[in-house]
Design an enzyme around this catalytic site. Structure first.
Site, mmCIF file in Angstrom:
data_model
loop_
_atom_site.group_PDB
_atom_site.id
_atom_site.type_symbol
_atom_site.label_atom_id
_atom_site.label_comp_id
_atom_site.label_asym_id
_atom_site.label_seq_id
_atom_site.Cartn_x
_atom_site.Cartn_y
_atom_site.Cartn_z
ATOM 1 N N SER A 67 1.417 1.868 3.287
ATOM 2 C CA SER A 67 0.186 2.664 3.277
ATOM 3 C C SER A 67 -0.848 2.235 4.312
ATOM 4 C CB SER A 67 -0.448 2.629 1.884
ATOM 5 O OG SER A 67 0.231 3.499 1.009
ATOM 6 N N LYS A 70 -1.994 4.862 6.699
ATOM 7 C CA LYS A 70 -3.096 5.793 6.451
ATOM 8 C C LYS A 70 -4.283 5.544 7.377
ATOM 9 C CE LYS A 70 -1.997 6.855 1.592
ATOM 10 N NZ LYS A 70 -0.827 6.025 1.294
ATOM 11 N N SER A 131 -5.727 4.919 -1.977
ATOM 12 C CA SER A 131 -4.488 5.137 -1.229
ATOM 13 C C SER A 131 -3.717 6.347 -1.754
ATOM 14 C CB SER A 131 -3.596 3.886 -1.284
ATOM 15 O OG SER A 131 -2.681 3.878 -0.211
#
Length: 439
Positions: A67, A70, A131
């Site tokens: 993640s 991102k 997230s």
């Protein structure tokens, strides 16, 4: 027999002692990494303002980023808002796929209702704080029409930002196998990958190009419209488990493939650092690794002025000038050079002056007119001893060297007189040499 044993013992001791001098010694970077006791497979520390690298461990090894991907999505969203392509208040209608993804088990998500409108700001906060994977996909679809198109944009943007070892296959950082059979690109079990160096560069560009991201990254707990409160996965933020003074971002990530990663940023007394750990062993260990990096940075380095503004290299204070009212021009550094320096190592630096050869004629002289402040070269600063990690964007510690004053071009009469003087000077030198030859 006892005498022989003693001799043998002494010989053996001496042999071992001598051979130990040739035994394997860990390299500087390896020894440094071991001294910090990191569990992470790769790590890096950079100056959050200048991008100067002060520590690295396996920083160019390509690993899963999960993640932390991102951050690229965040960058593109911020850029799209800046360019007027989308707005914070713009409504985004949730489709069936995004809704289904938001309730998929074992994934980080806030619940998104099919057919309901959410603002860009709401979805961005869900992505940056908790997230939210489905929220990320919804934003990707908004910007590019489809996640597949958005992934193409991510890879293009990575190249423009200077990332060298990267591959994005989806917007969220999940394994493609978790995307309900609708993964945008790559293989069905593929994930996004980068190096610690590229991850730090992405974070550096994100917080410097769009510093407002820290307003969202620093939110410890997000109150969403569903009435629930979602804690930030960056547990080093205020009020969370591994709270660390000054931390205000940035992003975590974890998958089976990537392990546990954390990109942190911290500021104390005006000094900001960005730290990255990749493939740490556990959810908690990544924050212990980040803590070690931040402790090391603040305990070991100080910002020092290595070179003052208007600095002149001794013995190279001027450059010769042709066709000018003056025959020389003073040159000096345009501004000061400040570096993060290990404690007590301020004097461990040397300078090198490099003049731009394209500015010089065949005799190594500048040609008038010359304007004050005109760049004529640069000065580099490097350690006399020890490793120089350089900067996250590939630069080195250097500053432009400029003309300290203007030199106007001499008029035709002055140039003519110089030419005449030069001619007769050459004649006189020739005659003088000839006369000397007679004797």
């Amino acid at each position: 027999m006892k005498k022989i044993s003693k001799i043998t013992l002494i010989f053996t001791f001496v042999f071992v002692l001598v051979m130990s001098q040739f035994a394997y010694q860990p390299g500087e970077a390896e020894a440094e990494s071991d001294n910090l006791g990191l569990k992470a497979e790769a790590a890096i520390i950079i100056d959050g303002k200048t991008g100067q690298i002060v520590y690295e461990k396996n920083a160019d090894k390509v690993l899963g980023i999960a993640s932390m991907s991102k951050m690229m999505t965040e960058y593109i969203i911020m850029e799209s808002i800046e360019n007027g392509k989308i707005t914070w208040d713009q409504k985004v209608k949730i489709n069936k796929y995004v809704h289904d993804l938001s309730k998929a088990p074992n994934l980080s998500n806030v619940g998104l209702t099919e057919g309901e409108d959410y603002t860009v700001k709401e979805l961005y906060q869900a992505m940056a704080v908790y997230s939210g994977n489905a929220a990320t996909v919804a934003l990707a679809q908004l910007v590019s029409g489809s996640e597949k198109n958005f992934v193409k944009l991510m890879n293009e943007k990575a190249k423009k930002l200077g990332l060298k070892n990267h591959k994005f296959v989806n917007a969220s950082g999940l394994n493609n196998s978790n995307l309900l059979g609708e993964y945008p690109t790559g293989k069905k079990d593929e994930e996004n990958v980068m190096t610690a160096t590229d991850t730090a560069l992405l974070a550096y560009r994100l917080i410097n190009d769009y510093p407002e991201v820290l307003k969202y990254a620093s939110i410890s707990k997000l109150k969403f419209r569903d009435g629930k409160e979602y804690p930030n996965f960056n547990w080093m933020l205020p009020g969370l488990i591994f709270e660390y003074k000054g931390v205000d971002g940035l992003k975590t990530g974890s998958t089976d493939f990537a392990g546990y990663g954390h990109t942190g940023t911290v500021i104390r007394d005006g000094q900001r650092y960005i730290t990255v750990v990749m493939k740490s062993t556990t959810k908690n260990e990544r924050f212990r690794d980040s803590t070690k990096l931040m402790d090391y940075a603040y305990a070991t380095f100080e910002k020092e002025k290595i070179l003052p503004a208007n600095y002149q290299v001794k013995g190279k204070e001027t450059l010769s000038v042709v066709k000018g009212k003056e025959k020389n021009v003073n040159i000096q550094s345009k501004k000061a050079i400040e570096l993060l320096v290990e404690n007590g190592e301020k004097e461990n630096y040397k300078t090198e002056l490099v003049i731009d050869k394209n500015k010089l004629d065949k005799d190594g002289k500048l040609t008038a007119p010359i304007k004050k402040g005109e760049k004529v070269g640069y000065i580099t600063v490097t350690p006399k001893n020890g490793k120089d990690y350089g900067y996250i964007n590939g630069d080195s510690a250097k500053v432009d060297v400029v003309a300290a004053e203007s030199v106007e071009k001499a008029n035709w009469f002055v140039l003519s007189m110089r030419a005449v003087g030069g001619f007769f000077g050459d004649v006189w030198s020739s005659v003088s040499s000839t006369v000397k030859g007679w004797f």
